[in-house]
Design a protein around this motif. Sequence first.
Motif, PDB file in Angstrom:
ATOM      1  N   LYS A  81       0.838  -1.201   0.000  1.00  0.00           N
ATOM      2  CA  LYS A  81       0.000   0.000   0.000  1.00  0.00           C
ATOM      3  C   LYS A  81       0.874   1.251   0.000  1.00  0.00           C
ATOM      4  O   LYS A  81       0.590   2.210  -0.722  1.00  0.00           O
ATOM      5  N   LEU A  82       1.935   1.247   0.787  1.00  0.00           N
ATOM      6  CA  LEU A  82       2.827   2.401   0.803  1.00  0.00           C
ATOM      7  C   LEU A  82       3.485   2.595  -0.556  1.00  0.00           C
ATOM      8  O   LEU A  82       3.606   3.718  -1.039  1.00  0.00           O
ATOM      9  N   ALA A  83       3.893   1.510  -1.190  1.00  0.00           N
ATOM     10  CA  ALA A  83       4.532   1.611  -2.509  1.00  0.00           C
ATOM     11  C   ALA A  83       3.567   2.187  -3.544  1.00  0.00           C
ATOM     12  O   ALA A  83       3.969   2.963  -4.413  1.00  0.00           O
ATOM     13  N   ARG A  84       2.284   1.816  -3.439  1.00  0.00           N
ATOM     14  CA  ARG A  84       1.299   2.311  -4.402  1.00  0.00           C
ATOM     15  C   ARG A  84       0.881   3.750  -4.127  1.00  0.00           C
ATOM     16  O   ARG A  84       0.746   4.547  -5.033  1.00  0.00           O
ATOM     17  N   THR A  85       0.638   4.073  -2.844  1.00  0.00           N
ATOM     18  CA  THR A  85       0.037   5.367  -2.512  1.00  0.00           C
ATOM     19  C   THR A  85       1.017   6.363  -1.908  1.00  0.00           C
ATOM     20  O   THR A  85       0.729   7.554  -1.887  1.00  0.00           O
ATOM     21  N   GLY A  86       2.118   5.871  -1.345  1.00  0.00           N
ATOM     22  CA  GLY A  86       3.055   6.757  -0.660  1.00  0.00           C
ATOM     23  C   GLY A  86       2.657   7.042   0.775  1.00  0.00           C
ATOM     24  O   GLY A  86       3.316   7.816   1.468  1.00  0.00           O
ATOM     25  N   GLU A  87       1.588   6.427   1.265  1.00  0.00           N
ATOM     26  CA  GLU A  87       1.102   6.675   2.623  1.00  0.00           C
ATOM     27  C   GLU A  87       1.453   5.522   3.549  1.00  0.00           C
ATOM     28  O   GLU A  87       1.195   4.363   3.246  1.00  0.00           O
ATOM     29  N   GLU A  88       2.032   5.862   4.725  1.00  0.00           N
ATOM     30  CA  GLU A  88       2.267   4.847   5.752  1.00  0.00           C
ATOM     31  C   GLU A  88       0.939   4.567   6.426  1.00  0.00           C
ATOM     32  O   GLU A  88       0.196   5.472   6.752  1.00  0.00           O
ATOM     33  N   THR A  89       0.653   3.302   6.659  1.00  0.00           N
ATOM     34  CA  THR A  89      -0.637   2.948   7.235  1.00  0.00           C
ATOM     35  C   THR A  89      -0.517   2.183   8.545  1.00  0.00           C
ATOM     36  O   THR A  89      -1.517   1.918   9.171  1.00  0.00           O
ATOM     37  N   PHE A  90       0.687   1.820   8.949  1.00  0.00           N
ATOM     38  CA  PHE A  90       0.843   1.019  10.160  1.00  0.00           C
ATOM     39  C   PHE A  90       2.159   1.350  10.841  1.00  0.00           C
ATOM     40  O   PHE A  90       3.145   1.633  10.191  1.00  0.00           O
ATOM     41  N   VAL A  91       2.150   1.296  12.133  1.00  0.00           N
ATOM     42  CA  VAL A  91       3.324   1.409  12.982  1.00  0.00           C
ATOM     43  C   VAL A  91       3.997   2.770  12.851  1.00  0.00           C
ATOM     44  O   VAL A  91       4.720   3.028  11.908  1.00  0.00           O
ATOM     45  N   LEU A  92       3.750   3.584  13.796  1.00  0.00           N
ATOM     46  CA  LEU A  92       4.426   4.864  13.931  1.00  0.00           C
ATOM     47  C   LEU A  92       4.438   5.704  12.655  1.00  0.00           C
ATOM     48  O   LEU A  92       5.495   6.005  12.119  1.00  0.00           O
ATOM     49  N   PRO A  93       3.268   6.054  12.150  1.00  0.00           N
ATOM     50  CA  PRO A  93       3.272   6.902  10.963  1.00  0.00           C
ATOM     51  C   PRO A  93       4.087   8.164  11.211  1.00  0.00           C
ATOM     52  O   PRO A  93       4.070   8.719  12.302  1.00  0.00           O
ATOM     53  N   GLY A  94       4.804   8.582  10.196  1.00  0.00           N
ATOM     54  CA  GLY A  94       5.620   9.779  10.329  1.00  0.00           C
ATOM     55  C   GLY A  94       7.023   9.514  10.833  1.00  0.00           C
ATOM     56  O   GLY A  94       7.799  10.436  11.023  1.00  0.00           O
ATOM     57  N   HIS A  95       7.347   8.265  11.077  1.00  0.00           N
ATOM     58  CA  HIS A  95       8.683   7.926  11.557  1.00  0.00           C
ATOM     59  C   HIS A  95       9.428   7.078  10.537  1.00  0.00           C
ATOM     60  O   HIS A  95      10.132   6.155  10.882  1.00  0.00           O
ATOM     61  N   GLY A  96       9.258   7.389   9.306  1.00  0.00           N
ATOM     62  CA  GLY A  96       9.916   6.649   8.242  1.00  0.00           C
ATOM     63  C   GLY A  96      11.161   7.366   7.755  1.00  0.00           C
ATOM     64  O   GLY A  96      11.718   8.221   8.427  1.00  0.00           O
ATOM     65  N   LYS A  97      11.584   7.025   6.577  1.00  0.00           N
ATOM     66  CA  LYS A  97      12.777   7.641   5.997  1.00  0.00           C
ATOM     67  C   LYS A  97      12.551   9.102   5.629  1.00  0.00           C
ATOM     68  O   LYS A  97      13.478   9.867   5.531  1.00  0.00           O
ATOM     69  N   VAL A  98      11.325   9.467   5.397  1.00  0.00           N
ATOM     70  CA  VAL A  98      11.061  10.793   4.838  1.00  0.00           C
ATOM     71  C   VAL A  98      10.031  11.550   5.672  1.00  0.00           C
ATOM     72  O   VAL A  98       9.001  11.976   5.178  1.00  0.00           O
TER      73      VAL A  98
END
Length: 169
Positions: A81-98
């Motif tokens: 889902k993240l690869a398709r939409t660019g949105e994190e949907t699980f586990v600490l949203p906003g704490h990714g690479k970007v």
Amino acid sequence: AKTLDNVHELWINGLLSNPATHVANFLSNASVMALQVTERAVAARLGRLLGTRNGVEFGEASAIWAGQLGSFKEGLIYAGKLARTGEETFVLPGHGKVENYQPSITSETWNVAASSGFGRAIDGVGNLVRSPTRMLSAGDQLFKTMGYRGEVNGQAVRIARQEVQAGAL
């Protein structure tokens, strides 16, 4: 300013497009997960050997491993889902690479109607340019999901054993 933002977005994603970057990211994430299991197993045994209560219980490592493996399919779903939409949907949203990343190669940034042919072209180029960042983030999403589920399992074993030892159950 928007031209510089576009150049910066292009430059960063160009740096991240090397396949070696993706392999290194995958291997480092997998290594961290494997080392987490190993660390818990060693800590439990050392605690028992030295006669100290370090808080790590036997069975945590197995529970972590089971949680990690059991959540692989769930992690793939969230990563896809993240690869398709660019949105994190699980586990600490906003704490990714970007964190706090705002795409700059968009029809909106360039004040072009998204429904126009030129607007769709700008958005398409932007999506293509951002694909290395999205793929790295999707891989991280997979491992964050698995790591989180593994840790929840490990903590459940720890809490249950401590409650049994304290006579709470």
